[in-house]
Scaffold this active site. Structure first.
Site, PDB file in Angstrom:
ATOM      1  N   ARG A 165      61.073  -3.914  15.881  1.00  0.00           N
ATOM      2  CA  ARG A 165      62.178  -4.880  16.041  1.00  0.00           C
ATOM      3  C   ARG A 165      62.334  -5.774  14.820  1.00  0.00           C
ATOM      4  O   ARG A 165      63.395  -6.323  14.561  1.00  0.00           O
ATOM      5  CB  ARG A 165      61.952  -5.774  17.265  1.00  0.00           C
ATOM      6  CG  ARG A 165      61.979  -5.060  18.592  1.00  0.00           C
ATOM      7  CD  ARG A 165      62.078  -6.067  19.735  1.00  0.00           C
ATOM      8  NE  ARG A 165      61.716  -5.513  21.029  1.00  0.00           N
ATOM      9  CZ  ARG A 165      62.551  -4.869  21.836  1.00  0.00           C
ATOM     10  NH1 ARG A 165      63.788  -4.655  21.476  1.00  0.00           N
ATOM     11  NH2 ARG A 165      62.139  -4.414  23.014  1.00  0.00           N
ATOM     12  N   PHE A 208      68.255   8.579  17.495  1.00  0.00           N
ATOM     13  CA  PHE A 208      67.461   7.438  17.956  1.00  0.00           C
ATOM     14  C   PHE A 208      67.193   6.520  16.763  1.00  0.00           C
ATOM     15  O   PHE A 208      66.705   6.961  15.724  1.00  0.00           O
ATOM     16  CB  PHE A 208      66.142   7.893  18.586  1.00  0.00           C
ATOM     17  CG  PHE A 208      65.379   6.753  19.167  1.00  0.00           C
ATOM     18  CD1 PHE A 208      65.714   6.238  20.418  1.00  0.00           C
ATOM     19  CD2 PHE A 208      64.346   6.154  18.461  1.00  0.00           C
ATOM     20  CE1 PHE A 208      65.029   5.150  20.950  1.00  0.00           C
ATOM     21  CE2 PHE A 208      63.656   5.067  18.988  1.00  0.00           C
ATOM     22  CZ  PHE A 208      64.003   4.569  20.233  1.00  0.00           C
ATOM     23  N   GLU A 254      75.396  -6.806  23.212  1.00  0.00           N
ATOM     24  CA  GLU A 254      74.405  -5.731  23.389  1.00  0.00           C
ATOM     25  C   GLU A 254      73.943  -5.220  22.031  1.00  0.00           C
ATOM     26  O   GLU A 254      74.687  -5.272  21.048  1.00  0.00           O
ATOM     27  CB  GLU A 254      75.045  -4.562  24.155  1.00  0.00           C
ATOM     28  CG  GLU A 254      74.747  -4.528  25.638  1.00  0.00           C
ATOM     29  CD  GLU A 254      73.320  -4.093  25.971  1.00  0.00           C
ATOM     30  OE1 GLU A 254      72.438  -4.117  25.086  1.00  0.00           O
ATOM     31  OE2 GLU A 254      73.098  -3.731  27.134  1.00  0.00           O
ATOM     32  N   ASP A 255      72.727  -4.698  21.986  1.00  0.00           N
ATOM     33  CA  ASP A 255      72.248  -4.089  20.750  1.00  0.00           C
ATOM     34  C   ASP A 255      72.893  -2.717  20.531  1.00  0.00           C
ATOM     35  O   ASP A 255      73.351  -2.403  19.446  1.00  0.00           O
ATOM     36  CB  ASP A 255      70.712  -3.975  20.742  1.00  0.00           C
ATOM     37  CG  ASP A 255      70.144  -3.285  21.978  1.00  0.00           C
ATOM     38  OD1 ASP A 255      70.895  -3.008  22.943  1.00  0.00           O
ATOM     39  OD2 ASP A 255      68.926  -3.015  21.994  1.00  0.00           O
ATOM     40  N   ASP A 299      74.737   3.400  24.541  1.00  0.00           N
ATOM     41  CA  ASP A 299      74.419   4.818  24.372  1.00  0.00           C
ATOM     42  C   ASP A 299      75.179   5.604  25.456  1.00  0.00           C
ATOM     43  O   ASP A 299      76.342   5.953  25.270  1.00  0.00           O
ATOM     44  CB  ASP A 299      72.895   4.945  24.478  1.00  0.00           C
ATOM     45  CG  ASP A 299      72.377   6.349  24.272  1.00  0.00           C
ATOM     46  OD1 ASP A 299      73.157   7.205  23.833  1.00  0.00           O
ATOM     47  OD2 ASP A 299      71.192   6.601  24.546  1.00  0.00           O
TER      48      ASP A 299
END
Ligand code: 5GP
Length: 179
Positions: free
Chosen positions: A170, A157, A104-105, A108
């Protein structure tokens, strides 16, 4: 080296994690995974889109036999319906009896992973672990073990290195946080 803020759409972002630091952390994580999965030929499942850059750099540092495949999660059909689980799209491999590592990136709240895990467990893999580039420990709302996290970050964020803001950012080599 001073790096100026970047503007994406309506927001400004300042440098947070330089590429060098990201790659060092990815290398350390790859060494751990290579050690823990020795002889197990793990199947890495990279969750698109955000994890493509992480998956690519991680794979280059994995020193054991392994496979990789890419999956997507369906977007919510109805934003109002809370608790609706995102379904896995594109999983062609038989995972029964395999050692699976989800890439996963960012984790959260953990909602995404919490929805994904039961769907994978239903296919009877030998094991499932999560390896994430970034973890926001203060945001996590589920009792799930994130065994492998390259970097833990504050509740900001972030964009870059595969992570986007409304589809943009990205391609940035470094990770930036919103100002
Ligand atoms: P969770 O389900 O754990 O709350 O969130 C997972 C997803 O939310 C990530 O895969 C990512 O798409 C998005 N997300 C959460 N935090 C961030 C962030 O700081 N930056 C970006 N670009 N995406 C985020």
């Amino acid at each position: 080296m001073h790096q100026p803020p970047v503007t994406i759409l309506d927001k400004q972002f300042s440098i947070y994690l330089p590429e060098r630091k990201i790659l060092q952390s990815v290398e350390i994580l790859a060494a751990r995974l290579s050690h823990d999965y020795q002889g197990k030929q793990p199947l890495f499942l990279s969750v698109l889109n955000g994890s493509f850059m992480f998956a690519s750099d991680l794979m280059k540092e994995i020193s054991i036999d392994c496979e990789i495949s890419f999956i997507r999660l369906s977007s919510y059909a109805d934003m109002q319906s809370t608790g609706k689980v995102k379904e896995i799209i594109g999983l062609k491999e038989e995972i029964k009896g395999r050692h699976v590592v989800i890439l996963e990136d960012i984790v959260d709240t953990g909602h995404t992973i919490a929805g994904l895990l039961p769907q994978l467990h239903a296919k009877e893999p030998a094991s499932v672990e999560i390896a994430t580039l970034l973890l926001k420990p203060d945001s996590l709302q589920h009792r799930i073990e994130i065994k492998y996290a390259a970097l833990s970050i504050a509740n900001d964020f972030v964009v870059g290195y595969g992570l986007d803001y409304n589809g943009l950012g990205r391609n940035l080599r470094d990770i930036y946080k919103v100002l």
